[in-house]
Scaffold this motif. Structure first.
Motif, short mmCIF file in Angstrom:
data_model
loop_
_atom_site.label_atom_id
_atom_site.label_comp_id
_atom_site.label_asym_id
_atom_site.label_seq_id
_atom_site.Cartn_x
_atom_site.Cartn_y
_atom_site.Cartn_z
N PRO A 23 0.91 -1.32 0.01
CA PRO A 23 0.02 -0.03 0.23
C PRO A 23 0.69 1.17 -0.19
O PRO A 23 1.52 1.53 0.77
N PHE A 24 0.22 2.34 -0.98
CA PHE A 24 0.83 3.83 -0.74
C PHE A 24 1.79 4.31 0.53
O PHE A 24 2.69 4.32 0.69
N SER A 25 0.81 3.81 1.63
CA SER A 25 0.82 4.02 2.94
C SER A 25 2.31 3.86 3.52
O SER A 25 2.53 4.32 3.99
N GLU A 26 1.86 2.29 3.45
CA GLU A 26 2.75 1.31 4.28
C GLU A 26 4.66 2.07 3.51
O GLU A 26 5.38 2.39 4.09
N LEU A 27 4.63 2.11 1.81
CA LEU A 27 5.81 2.70 1.10
C LEU A 27 6.15 3.67 1.96
O LEU A 27 7.56 3.67 2.17
N PHE A 28 5.56 4.84 1.89
CA PHE A 28 6.65 6.15 2.69
C PHE A 28 6.55 5.70 4.10
O PHE A 28 6.85 7.00 5.36
N GLY A 29 6.44 4.99 5.42
CA GLY A 29 6.26 4.48 6.48
C GLY A 29 5.33 5.50 7.83
O GLY A 29 5.81 6.10 8.30
N TYR A 60 6.69 -3.05 -6.91
CA TYR A 60 7.51 -2.29 -6.49
C TYR A 60 8.88 -2.16 -7.24
O TYR A 60 9.37 -1.20 -7.34
N ASP A 61 8.25 -2.74 -8.52
CA ASP A 61 8.96 -2.79 -9.63
C ASP A 61 8.77 -1.33 -10.16
O ASP A 61 9.69 -0.56 -10.38
N ASP A 62 7.92 -0.56 -10.10
CA ASP A 62 7.47 0.60 -10.69
C ASP A 62 8.00 2.37 -9.27
O ASP A 62 8.51 2.68 -10.23
#
Length: 92
Positions: free
Chosen positions: A9-15, A76-78
């Motif tokens: 999820p976008f939110s998790e990606l950015f911590g 993740y590839d993106d």
């Protein structure tokens, strides 16, 4: 390079945190703290709230939904491709 098809999820990606306090949610929603507490007490807050001890918290997905932000899944590839692209632009 190995291709991964995992997503996050976008939110998790950015911590981003899983939940925020009422004051933080109020600020994001452009509400004064007093209005936010009044709405929370009377069931009129724009997002679902839950009690954590003596305080109110808002789950981040609920706050994002209240702000009209979709918490999409990102591959993740993106992310890696975007980072490489940004690095190339910064070098030029």
């Amino acid at each position: 390079m190995t291709r991964r098809d995992e997503s996050v999820p976008f939110s998790e990606l950015f911590g981003l945190p899983l939940e925020v306090g009422l004051r933080t949610a109020a600020k994001a929603l452009n509400l004064s703290p007093s209005t936010a507490y009044r709405r929370a007490a009377h069931g009129g807050f724009p997002c679902p709230l839950r009690r954590k001890g003596r305080t109110y918290v808002v789950r981040l997905p609920d706050l994002m939904r209240g702000l009209g932000i979709q918490d999409v899944r990102v591959l993740y590839d993106d992310v890696e491709a975007g980072a490489r692209f940004a690095g190339e632009k910064a070098d030029s």
